[in-house]
Design an enzyme around this catalytic site. Structure first.
Site, short mmCIF file in Angstrom:
data_model
loop_
_atom_site.label_atom_id
_atom_site.label_comp_id
_atom_site.label_asym_id
_atom_site.label_seq_id
_atom_site.Cartn_x
_atom_site.Cartn_y
_atom_site.Cartn_z
N ARG A 1 7.21 43.64 62.47
CA ARG A 1 8.25 43.32 61.49
C ARG A 1 8.32 44.36 60.40
O ARG A 1 9.38 44.75 59.97
CB ARG A 1 7.98 41.95 60.84
CG ARG A 1 8.24 40.79 61.76
CD ARG A 1 7.62 39.54 61.23
NE ARG A 1 6.19 39.76 61.01
CZ ARG A 1 5.33 38.84 60.69
NH1 ARG A 1 5.74 37.59 60.52
NH2 ARG A 1 4.06 39.11 60.53
N SER B 1 5.81 32.48 61.01
CA SER B 1 5.42 31.07 61.16
C SER B 1 4.84 30.54 59.86
O SER B 1 5.06 29.37 59.50
CB SER B 1 4.38 30.94 62.27
OG SER B 1 4.89 31.36 63.49
N LYS C 1 -6.82 32.29 61.81
CA LYS C 1 -5.79 31.36 61.32
C LYS C 1 -6.18 29.92 61.64
O LYS C 1 -6.66 29.63 62.74
CB LYS C 1 -4.45 31.64 62.00
CG LYS C 1 -3.83 32.97 61.61
CD LYS C 1 -2.49 33.15 62.29
CE LYS C 1 -1.88 34.50 61.93
NZ LYS C 1 -0.73 34.81 62.79
N HIS D 1 10.53 35.31 66.89
CA HIS D 1 9.86 35.27 68.20
C HIS D 1 10.91 35.12 69.31
O HIS D 1 10.87 35.81 70.32
CB HIS D 1 8.90 34.08 68.32
CG HIS D 1 7.71 34.11 67.40
ND1 HIS D 1 7.35 33.04 66.62
CD2 HIS D 1 6.80 35.07 67.15
CE1 HIS D 1 6.25 33.32 65.96
NE2 HIS D 1 5.89 34.56 66.24
O1 PNS Z 1 0.63 35.33 66.43
P1 PNS Z 1 -0.68 36.01 66.11
O2 PNS Z 1 -1.60 35.07 65.34
O3 PNS Z 1 -0.50 37.32 65.40
O4 PNS Z 1 -1.38 36.33 67.52
C1 PNS Z 1 -2.68 36.89 67.57
C2 PNS Z 1 -3.33 36.59 68.92
C3 PNS Z 1 -3.39 35.10 69.15
C4 PNS Z 1 -2.52 37.27 70.03
C5 PNS Z 1 -4.79 37.20 68.89
O5 PNS Z 1 -5.51 36.61 67.85
C6 PNS Z 1 -5.50 37.06 70.21
O6 PNS Z 1 -5.31 37.83 71.12
N1 PNS Z 1 -6.35 36.01 70.33
C7 PNS Z 1 -7.13 35.76 71.53
C8 PNS Z 1 -8.56 36.31 71.37
C9 PNS Z 1 -8.59 37.82 71.60
O7 PNS Z 1 -8.31 38.31 72.67
N2 PNS Z 1 -8.97 38.54 70.55
C10 PNS Z 1 -9.16 39.97 70.62
C11 PNS Z 1 -8.05 40.71 69.99
S1 PNS Z 1 -8.72 42.04 69.04
#
Ligand code: PNS
Length: 165
Positions: A92, A130, A43, A19
């Site tokens: 990645r 992570s 998660k 990151h």
């Molecule tokens: O680090 P990650 O877990 O891959 O990040 C994913 C994240 C947090 C960016 C994604 O889950 C997100 O955008 N969450 C907020 C809710 C949202 O907007 N969901 C719609 C995306 S399809």
């Protein structure tokens, strides 16, 4: 729309060297970068949102044009609030692509004016996530190569097992 601004969203549970590499590269490409901690419903969090934001602030303090934030809601809502036009995500491996493709398309459906840009992870960080940090650290393993030096000790202390058996 603030053209030179990009939003880098994620769970950052915790922030890794991968990151941090991406944030540093983004700080050279954009006038300003906002790294935002959001909730990923698929998660279960390990570190609290406060812990994640504090660790990100520590790691990002070396880049004057990078700000850290948190938001409890949709990514596209946050992007709109900030008047940003670009969402940045890291890739990645090929296995990241299907999930990222779906997320980018859903976000585009909800906010057609927002573009998702992808940066390829540096090869030396491509195996780091992570969840790997949490797993190795949860067994008391050495995570110092996986997280930025500024937070390595606190991540180690926080994850280290304390007599589970
Ligand atoms: O680090 P990650 O877990 O891959 O990040 C994913 C994240 C947090 C960016 C994604 O889950 C997100 O955008 N969450 C907020 C809710 C949202 O907007 N969901 C719609 C995306 S399809």
């Amino acid at each position: 729309m603030r053209k030179g601004l990009c939003v880098y969203p994620g769970s950052f549970d915790p922030v890794t060297v991968g990151h941090a590499d991406l944030i540093g590269r983004a700080s050279k490409l954009f006038d300003s970068v906002i790294v935002v901690v959001l909730h990923n419903p698929s998660k279960r969090g390990c570190f609290t949102v406060e812990e994640r934001v504090n660790m990100l602030m520590e790691v990002c303090s070396r880049w004057p044009n990078v700000k850290t934030d948190r938001y409890d809601g949709l990514l596209v809502e946050y992007v709109k609030k900030q008047d940003a036009g670009v969402v940045l995500r890291g890739l990645r491996a090929m296995t990241d692509i299907s999930g990222e493709y779906q997320m980018a398309q859903v976000n585009r459906h909800m906010a057609p004016e927002t573009e998702t840009l992808f940066l390829m992870a540096a090869v030396q960080y491509a195996h780091i996530s992570s969840s790997i940090v949490r797993e190795v650290g949860g067994f008391g393993g050495d995570i110092s190569a996986f997280v930025p030096a500024a937070i390595a000790q606190q991540v180690y202390e926080r994850l280290r097992p304390r007599g589970r058996l």
